[in-house]
Motif scaffolding. Sequence first.
Motif, PDB file in Angstrom:
ATOM      1  N   ASP A  77      19.040  30.158 -13.245  1.00  0.00           N
ATOM      2  CA  ASP A  77      17.128  29.846 -13.323  1.00  0.00           C
ATOM      3  C   ASP A  77      16.794  28.535 -13.775  1.00  0.00           C
ATOM      4  O   ASP A  77      17.447  27.185 -13.562  1.00  0.00           O
ATOM      5  CB  ASP A  77      16.373  30.638 -14.125  1.00  0.00           C
ATOM      6  N   HIS A  78      16.195  28.267 -15.166  1.00  0.00           N
ATOM      7  CA  HIS A  78      16.309  26.716 -15.915  1.00  0.00           C
ATOM      8  C   HIS A  78      17.710  26.156 -16.189  1.00  0.00           C
ATOM      9  O   HIS A  78      18.004  25.008 -16.134  1.00  0.00           O
ATOM     10  CB  HIS A  78      15.775  26.173 -16.631  1.00  0.00           C
ATOM     11  N   PHE A  79      18.600  27.162 -16.447  1.00  0.00           N
ATOM     12  CA  PHE A  79      20.311  26.288 -16.562  1.00  0.00           C
ATOM     13  C   PHE A  79      21.105  26.351 -15.594  1.00  0.00           C
ATOM     14  O   PHE A  79      22.064  26.759 -15.482  1.00  0.00           O
ATOM     15  CB  PHE A  79      20.328  27.534 -17.703  1.00  0.00           C
ATOM     16  N   ALA A  80      20.476  26.406 -14.585  1.00  0.00           N
ATOM     17  CA  ALA A  80      20.954  26.920 -13.195  1.00  0.00           C
ATOM     18  C   ALA A  80      21.773  25.455 -13.425  1.00  0.00           C
ATOM     19  O   ALA A  80      21.642  24.494 -14.170  1.00  0.00           O
ATOM     20  CB  ALA A  80      21.034  26.645 -11.897  1.00  0.00           C
ATOM     21  N   GLY A  81      23.826  25.725 -12.835  1.00  0.00           N
ATOM     22  CA  GLY A  81      25.043  24.742 -13.113  1.00  0.00           C
ATOM     23  C   GLY A  81      25.335  24.342 -14.363  1.00  0.00           C
ATOM     24  O   GLY A  81      26.453  23.949 -14.414  1.00  0.00           O
ATOM     25  N   VAL A 546      23.066   9.293 -14.743  1.00  0.00           N
ATOM     26  CA  VAL A 546      22.368   9.725 -15.415  1.00  0.00           C
ATOM     27  C   VAL A 546      20.724   9.128 -16.022  1.00  0.00           C
ATOM     28  O   VAL A 546      21.211   8.199 -17.212  1.00  0.00           O
ATOM     29  CB  VAL A 546      22.908  10.895 -16.187  1.00  0.00           C
ATOM     30  N   VAL A 547      19.370   9.127 -15.550  1.00  0.00           N
ATOM     31  CA  VAL A 547      18.765   8.121 -15.520  1.00  0.00           C
ATOM     32  C   VAL A 547      17.903   8.424 -16.767  1.00  0.00           C
ATOM     33  O   VAL A 547      17.996  10.007 -17.526  1.00  0.00           O
ATOM     34  CB  VAL A 547      17.854   7.963 -14.462  1.00  0.00           C
ATOM     35  N   ASP A 580      10.348   8.738 -16.603  1.00  0.00           N
ATOM     36  CA  ASP A 580      10.190  10.596 -15.582  1.00  0.00           C
ATOM     37  C   ASP A 580      11.896  10.706 -15.566  1.00  0.00           C
ATOM     38  O   ASP A 580      11.698  11.082 -14.909  1.00  0.00           O
ATOM     39  CB  ASP A 580       9.150  10.498 -14.865  1.00  0.00           C
ATOM     40  N   GLU A 581      13.049   9.710 -15.864  1.00  0.00           N
ATOM     41  CA  GLU A 581      14.124  10.429 -15.366  1.00  0.00           C
ATOM     42  C   GLU A 581      14.149  10.078 -13.732  1.00  0.00           C
ATOM     43  O   GLU A 581      14.924   9.954 -13.219  1.00  0.00           O
ATOM     44  CB  GLU A 581      14.654  11.962 -15.268  1.00  0.00           C
ATOM     45  N   THR A 582      13.866   8.879 -14.075  1.00  0.00           N
ATOM     46  CA  THR A 582      13.615   8.136 -12.375  1.00  0.00           C
ATOM     47  C   THR A 582      13.774   6.245 -12.278  1.00  0.00           C
ATOM     48  O   THR A 582      12.832   5.769 -13.008  1.00  0.00           O
ATOM     49  CB  THR A 582      12.734   8.407 -11.163  1.00  0.00           C
ATOM     50  N   LYS A 606      16.252  13.352 -12.473  1.00  0.00           N
ATOM     51  CA  LYS A 606      15.375  14.290 -12.757  1.00  0.00           C
ATOM     52  C   LYS A 606      15.772  16.007 -12.242  1.00  0.00           C
ATOM     53  O   LYS A 606      15.916  16.532 -13.608  1.00  0.00           O
ATOM     54  CB  LYS A 606      13.841  14.271 -12.440  1.00  0.00           C
ATOM     55  N   GLU A 607      15.667  16.161 -11.410  1.00  0.00           N
ATOM     56  CA  GLU A 607      16.201  17.509 -10.436  1.00  0.00           C
ATOM     57  C   GLU A 607      17.126  17.637 -10.451  1.00  0.00           C
ATOM     58  O   GLU A 607      17.784  19.059 -10.956  1.00  0.00           O
ATOM     59  CB  GLU A 607      15.336  17.854  -9.205  1.00  0.00           C
TER      60      GLU A 607
END
Length: 903
Positions: A77-81, A546-547, A580-582, A606-607
């Motif tokens: 889920d939101h912690f995938a990977g 990583v932004v 926004d991490e971009t 971000k994703e």
Amino acid sequence: MKLKKVLKGIGIGLLVLIAILIAVPYLFKGQIIAKIKTEVNKNLNAKVDFKDVDISLFRRFPRLAVALDELQVTGIDHFAGDTLVAVKRLDIAMDLMSAIRGEKIDIYNIVLQQPRVYAIIDEQGRANWDIAKPDTTADTGAPEDTAQSNFSLSLRQYSIENATLRYSDREGHMHFTIERLNHKGKGDFSQDEFTLQTSTTTESLNFAYGFIPYLVNTKVDILADVNINNKTSTYSFKTDKIAVNNLKITSEGFVQLLNDSSYKMDIRFAAPSTDFKDVLSLVPAIYSQDFASIKTSGSAAFSGFVKGTYTPEQMPAYSINLSVKNGFFQYPDLPKPVKNIQLAVNVSNPDGVPDHTIIDVPQAHLEMDNSPVDMRLMVKTPVSDLYLDAAAKGQLDLGKVGQFVKFEKGTKLAGLLDADLKARGYMSAIEKQQYEKFDASGKLAVNNLLYASNDYPEGVKVSTLQMLFNPKNVTIPDFKGEYLGTSFAATGEINNLLAYALRNDALSGRLDLKAGHINLDKWMATGSTGPAAAKTADTVASGPFVVPNNLDFTINAEAEKVHYDKVDLSQLSGTLKINDETVTMKDIKANALQGTMKINGTYSTKENKQQPDISLSYDVKELDVQQTFKAFNTVQKLMPIAQFLSGKLSSQLTVKGKLGEDMSPVLNTLTGDGNLLLIQGFLKKFAPIDQLANQLNVASLQDISVRDIKNYFAFENGRMTVNPFRVKLSNMNMLIGGSHGFDQSMDYTMQLALPRALLGQKGNSLVNNLVTQANNKGIPVQLSDTVYLNILMGGSMLKPTLKTDLKEVAGNAADNLKDQATAMVKNKLDTVKNTVKDSLDHVKNEAVSAVKDELKKQLLGGKDSAAQGKPLQNAGKAAEKTLNNTLNNLLKRKNTAADSTKQ
């Protein structure tokens, strides 16, 4: 004789039993592994996997040994990977008979080898270790399973070897890491009350709370006996054998487990020694350099407590107190001491409410070569409305620091630092732009700074840096320096430095940067700039950039020259927006590859932090084809024919996709389209055309001069489709369309019209043979002075396959080109329809809005609309303007996108 037979039978029986004991774990190993994985994953909201299971009756004889290799627990889920736990080896030794009986398993020893634990509480308060599925059998009224209730485990000892623990509470801003942790515990876990003897060592402990680092690279040793009461879930202890670097600490108290997420605790700690040297050991740079030989004097005190209940919504009360009086230290082989060290630090929270935390540093003073440095700090109400009262003042000759403190070998430091800063007030005053209620002033100046080390052998130079502080922001009127051979000058401003430093709010600001020559191979540790660069590349952490998620920054940059890998750029300019991490790139312009380029787009982590998303648009003009092909790996995949072309090209391209961990495009994720104009060029040694020239015996096909070729293309799923385009030569015409893969495979169709007089003997024989075959099939073909051929090109760019036929015979193949052109036209028409529809909707909405406004004014007695510029007529003019703009844009697109096959 009978005895001999009996002994023989026993021996044979033992051998068979031993063989079975050896064989069983291997015969059923696959089933055992699959069963364990299935059952574990069935009960967890996570993915559990391991490489192998080692079951042996001999490795820990007489005990049964069970081991899992390469155990991993990965989030979903939101912690995938995200990996929660990774263990190189989990080794368990247990009593064989207890395992067979199953009611009470007696475990002698558990060993965790090289475990890595990464515990996260994200910004929404979700914990990645909350992976247990709810018990669906609870409260169902079903009778209790007594067989299950009788099951139990007993444990005698355990050990953890070379562990790494990372805890990150992003919501509460608490972080700690433990590296090279070794821990042992021994006790009878089958008892309700027992004493657990523990030994713990760690080589590096880091702890930060509220963005203030309390411990950095700290070595810890603990010997403690823990009294465990399983009936009340209470763990109490008392020990005087805790060492934090050189600081000895005594501690006593208890921790009681109330439920799965709540703990009650009462722990006190203090340093029995008052020697300043013990506290000085907490400074990493000093403790790591000949600490035992340092001369010190002065007194110190350290104490604190943690008391109360910890829950996801509540913290316990706590207090930490540190004081230093008349501190002094000097290395015996350095000329000057650091003296008159006065320090008082009090961090307290009386009731566990985060907003009641107070950080008070009323005094921090030291003198280096009779140059005083003074600081003070007060922080309170950090959650509701952060209050800050801080000041710092001092002048320091950085070139003299090496006379007081030892540096690592290869470190150089020089320059002048002058600081005089103060800030007092509530953050809400800044947020509401009530700057008169917040007192902030002062400056920070750096001149002629030089810092070099083993990590930065070329050094960082700052010739001048001026930072001026005021309630609204921090302005940077002058910033000049040099890094990795790049001279730069910058001005700018930082708008919320305090909120960023104290609350981790997004740092916003602007920087206008001008630079001379930039060698990005050095900055990114890539390319082939010699052994030094290769050495640097080895030290750079792998993975994409990583932004940061807490930046809202704009950089307007100009650079005279930029070198990156095989590309040299000049007159580079553009804007980078980080938010926004971009990273958003706007109007990035440069001269390169004998032409010009303009780039817009985004780069975002971000994703996905491991595979960043990219969305780019290029507009390049008159680039040299060969240089472009050699410079960019992506061009080599998208346009492999460029290897055989020379000349100038212009292109417009949009592309979306992902980058890999090495920052190269993941080709099968790329989608996009564009156009390409080859102004003038030569095609040589292109295998498909050379093979065709050989078949037709037409020498002029082996060296083609082309000009004004424009085509349109799109790519997706690793394959590029090229819309049919015409190639006009002096004495022949071609219509070409189809597709090729990023793997160099081809599927193209060519319609070729050429004078029969150009065909050699071999070519004429081929054409005559094709005519005979057509007539035999009942297809009447009469040759004229011009021959029309249809060629199917397959295979690959370097090893093509050709199928040649007469145009009159190859009906289906010819229709393929028409279908491709029709599909491309349909896509363009759909775009036009959507654009017109959007424009009409916009016009309608503007007109309705204008009518509403006019009626409202008339009904409510407003002023005469004629005096206000006739809004209804204005709405009509706006509509006309909108439609005109839309049609003009479409006409421009049409002119730009004219199909070269119609020319």
